[in-house]
Motif scaffolding. Sequence first.
Motif, mmCIF file in Angstrom:
data_model
loop_
_atom_site.group_PDB
_atom_site.id
_atom_site.type_symbol
_atom_site.label_atom_id
_atom_site.label_comp_id
_atom_site.label_asym_id
_atom_site.label_seq_id
_atom_site.Cartn_x
_atom_site.Cartn_y
_atom_site.Cartn_z
ATOM 1 N N UNK A 42 0.836 -1.191 0.000
ATOM 2 C CA UNK A 42 0.000 0.000 0.000
ATOM 3 C C UNK A 42 0.879 1.252 0.000
ATOM 4 N N UNK A 43 0.426 2.255 -0.739
ATOM 5 C CA UNK A 43 1.132 3.538 -0.770
ATOM 6 C C UNK A 43 0.626 4.398 0.379
ATOM 7 N N UNK A 44 1.542 4.788 1.242
ATOM 8 C CA UNK A 44 1.206 5.621 2.391
ATOM 9 C C UNK A 44 1.731 7.024 2.120
ATOM 10 N N UNK A 45 0.834 7.965 1.995
ATOM 11 C CA UNK A 45 1.220 9.355 1.767
ATOM 12 C C UNK A 45 1.128 10.115 3.079
ATOM 13 N N UNK A 46 2.220 10.750 3.462
ATOM 14 C CA UNK A 46 2.249 11.514 4.703
ATOM 15 C C UNK A 46 1.875 12.969 4.431
ATOM 16 N N UNK A 47 1.430 13.664 5.460
ATOM 17 C CA UNK A 47 1.056 15.067 5.315
ATOM 18 C C UNK A 47 2.253 15.927 4.924
ATOM 19 N N UNK A 48 3.455 15.428 5.165
ATOM 20 C CA UNK A 48 4.669 16.138 4.787
ATOM 21 C C UNK A 48 4.936 16.058 3.291
ATOM 22 N N UNK A 49 4.155 15.215 2.576
ATOM 23 C CA UNK A 49 4.368 15.016 1.148
ATOM 24 C C UNK A 49 5.202 13.786 0.836
ATOM 25 N N UNK A 50 5.792 13.175 1.841
ATOM 26 C CA UNK A 50 6.598 11.972 1.631
ATOM 27 C C UNK A 50 5.701 10.777 1.323
ATOM 28 N N UNK A 51 6.251 9.840 0.565
ATOM 29 C CA UNK A 51 5.526 8.621 0.222
ATOM 30 C C UNK A 51 6.365 7.424 0.648
ATOM 31 N N UNK A 52 5.719 6.469 1.308
ATOM 32 C CA UNK A 52 6.392 5.214 1.659
ATOM 33 C C UNK A 52 5.428 4.075 1.347
ATOM 34 N N UNK A 53 5.917 2.858 1.476
ATOM 35 C CA UNK A 53 5.126 1.697 1.099
ATOM 36 C C UNK A 53 5.090 0.705 2.257
ATOM 37 N N UNK A 54 3.903 0.142 2.505
ATOM 38 C CA UNK A 54 3.729 -0.815 3.594
ATOM 39 C C UNK A 54 3.024 -2.050 3.062
ATOM 40 N N UNK A 55 3.445 -3.235 3.547
ATOM 41 C CA UNK A 55 2.691 -4.423 3.159
ATOM 42 C C UNK A 55 1.471 -4.530 4.072
#
Length: 245
Positions: A53-66
Amino acid sequence: MKKSSLAVLLTAVFLSVAVWASDPKETIRSQLNKADARIPVQSIEPAVLEGFYQVTLESGEILYAESTGRFLLVGHLYEIDDAEGLVNLTEQAQNRLRLEALADVPAADIITYPAEGDRKAHLWVFTDVDCPYCRRMHEEIPALNKMGVEVSYLAFPRGGPNTATYNTMVSIWCGKDAQERNQRMDRVKAGKTIAQENCENPVVGQLVMGQKMGVTGTPALVLEDGTLLPGYLPAERLAPMLGLN
């Protein structure tokens, strides 16, 4: 309450809990909150990478989580495309987020230099009026306008609020109408001064928005596809990037 009604209610509750517990988005959000409650999650959506899953943070950063939220990937996700080669999917997602944010900015909060004749392209510029390269960028606006490029300025005082640059930019945005704001911008970009004013203004909001988009210096240019280009570029080099011949 009748026994049958109670049974129905308990069944509904148990089903709701089961659905919530099996929802990967809620699981991931819960895991992130457990790791650090200060992590500002904006959205969680299925990623192209199966099981992630694509996790978008309020800071604009994007990370990925299973799906269990136990494992996180930080970095850019690429796809190997037969026609385009390596495609940066993370960058594409960030481009879309930039365009969504820019679309929400009221026209009255942007200082715009319209294209001459038909508009062929649109360029957003995060600017600091005391930045030397921003002033060089401003000198390119007439040439860009002649090419059919509309240029829209957003405020990005690099030193932050309550600085001389910030106060000057607030004074520009306090102009009574678009024409006066453009005149004030032209004057300051030419190295001249303007009278200091204070009013309700979008300067801090645009600074924060730029930071979330990944702006770290000025000028910072955003193309129509959301691509962020750092630094000054002359009009003739920008033209092909804007789809102009």
